[in-house]
Enzyme design. Sequence first.
Site, PDB file in Angstrom:
ATOM      1  N   GLU A 182       0.874  -1.176   0.000  1.00 23.89           N
ATOM      2  CA  GLU A 182       0.000   0.000   0.000  1.00 23.89           C
ATOM      3  C   GLU A 182       0.906   1.219   0.000  1.00 23.89           C
ATOM      4  OE1 GLU A 182      -2.912  -0.562  -0.596  1.00 23.89           O
ATOM      5  OE2 GLU A 182      -3.216  -2.620   0.045  1.00 23.89           O
TER       6      GLU A 182
ATOM      7  N   CYS B 203      -1.687   9.247   2.879  1.00 27.80           N
ATOM      8  CA  CYS B 203      -1.308   8.656   1.592  1.00 27.80           C
ATOM      9  C   CYS B 203      -2.372   8.883   0.515  1.00 27.80           C
ATOM     10  CB  CYS B 203      -1.023   7.167   1.744  1.00 27.80           C
ATOM     11  SG  CYS B 203      -2.420   6.189   2.335  1.00 27.80           S
TER      12      CYS B 203
END
Length: 472
Positions: free
Chosen positions: A218, A252
């Site tokens: 991720e 993110c």
Amino acid sequence: MDRPPLFSSDLRAAYEHLHAASRADPYPDWSARRDRLKRLAALIQDHEALLCDAISDDFGHRAIAETQVLDIMPSLEAIRHALRHGAGWMRPRRASTSIWFWPARAQVLPQPLGLVGIIVPWNYPLYLAVGPLASAFAAGNRAMVKLSEFSPAFGVQFSRLVRAAFDPAELAIFTGGADEAAAFSALPFDHLLFTGSTAVGRRVMAAASANLVPVTLELGGKSPAVLTPGCNLALAAERIVYGKLVNAGQTCVAPDYVLVPRAELDAFVAACEQAARRLYPAGLDSPDYCSIVDLRHYSRLTSLLAQARAAGVKLHALFDGAQRMDLRHRLAPTLFIDPPLDIALMQEEIFGPWLPVLPYDTVEQAIAHVNAGPRPLALYWFDRDKRRIARALRTTHAGGVTVNDVLMHVAQDDLPFGGVGPSGMGHYHGRWGFDTLSKLKPVLRQPRLAGTALIRPPYGKTFTRLMALMKR
């Protein structure tokens, strides 16, 4: 020959202990899995204030309310979702059998992989540890977790709480710096899940490949927000500003830049200013505004600002008053109007409160710009036209999409979360995480009398006729 560092032997000892435990109990029943999930939830619920204070200490300041929204609540919801559905996810899944193999029966049996490694970043240290742990425990696995060296206060408290709540044969927590992370990622786990930067993700994947460890990465990248002609500009600006400034942009999936119709550029800038000052009326003194986590990241962001100024980029401050507080690592949000694409601001993931705004002339031009770059972790599309939305979803690639808002797709446990290309690989959350951290074992059950006897040698006329029938 020099002795290996202590952390390597500690990691190896914990790995051997957990690995052996996973092999001795390869299929924990639901009661064991449920118990681990409930203890994880109780750890958070019973020590919420302690965890919030530790996270705030690591940042220099992060509002308790922000940690409750971004770390506590989604962690508990991930566990609750697994508790509600995990027993059903465990059940064997029926599969169809080819007519040529009747009366055989097929099914898929979800089986724990065994021992899962989880590497956690500093920006949401609780949620990005607990979310993968909920998937790992629901799937029946043991886990080792490596926390970031940039969240030391949280690391101390979370490690202590885990040691009190879990047997070392269930879960082990490690801290430490880059050397520890490298040693951790080199262990022969049954699966390794990493959340962090693309650059570090490459190193993690390279280390895991030596042992053929499957990875879920991720990562991040430059997630765009696209405003289309006629969208609700004020609403879009408020939601984008919130998504950019929560955690001071250290997210993110934060909007990394915005594409705006050229005719609406000035109106968007004004709307962003109004939204920022409404959300944080005291500017940098607002108790709800987060600090940059440390001097290294603070210096990186101020360097991006200096480079943009040197390139002549037009800047628009979103707060009144002070624009930076060096001792407190606080930076006021700033729009960068139509910056050149070759400066660092437009080449790197920003991970801070800077927001480039790029005007465009046609929607096709905006889509082309998104598609010209590396595939992002998230795409945010603001639009009222259903056909145009459908076209954008078909013609762009991103790890996930939220339409007419930002960030919110990540909080849906029934949606897979993951990147694509440079923004990551693999998925987790909810059943997607359960499946990622399980071996979906195919099983075929053949009765005593089966038609497969007809395709065994010696081959003759019956076989020839059967083959002709099967090939029709």
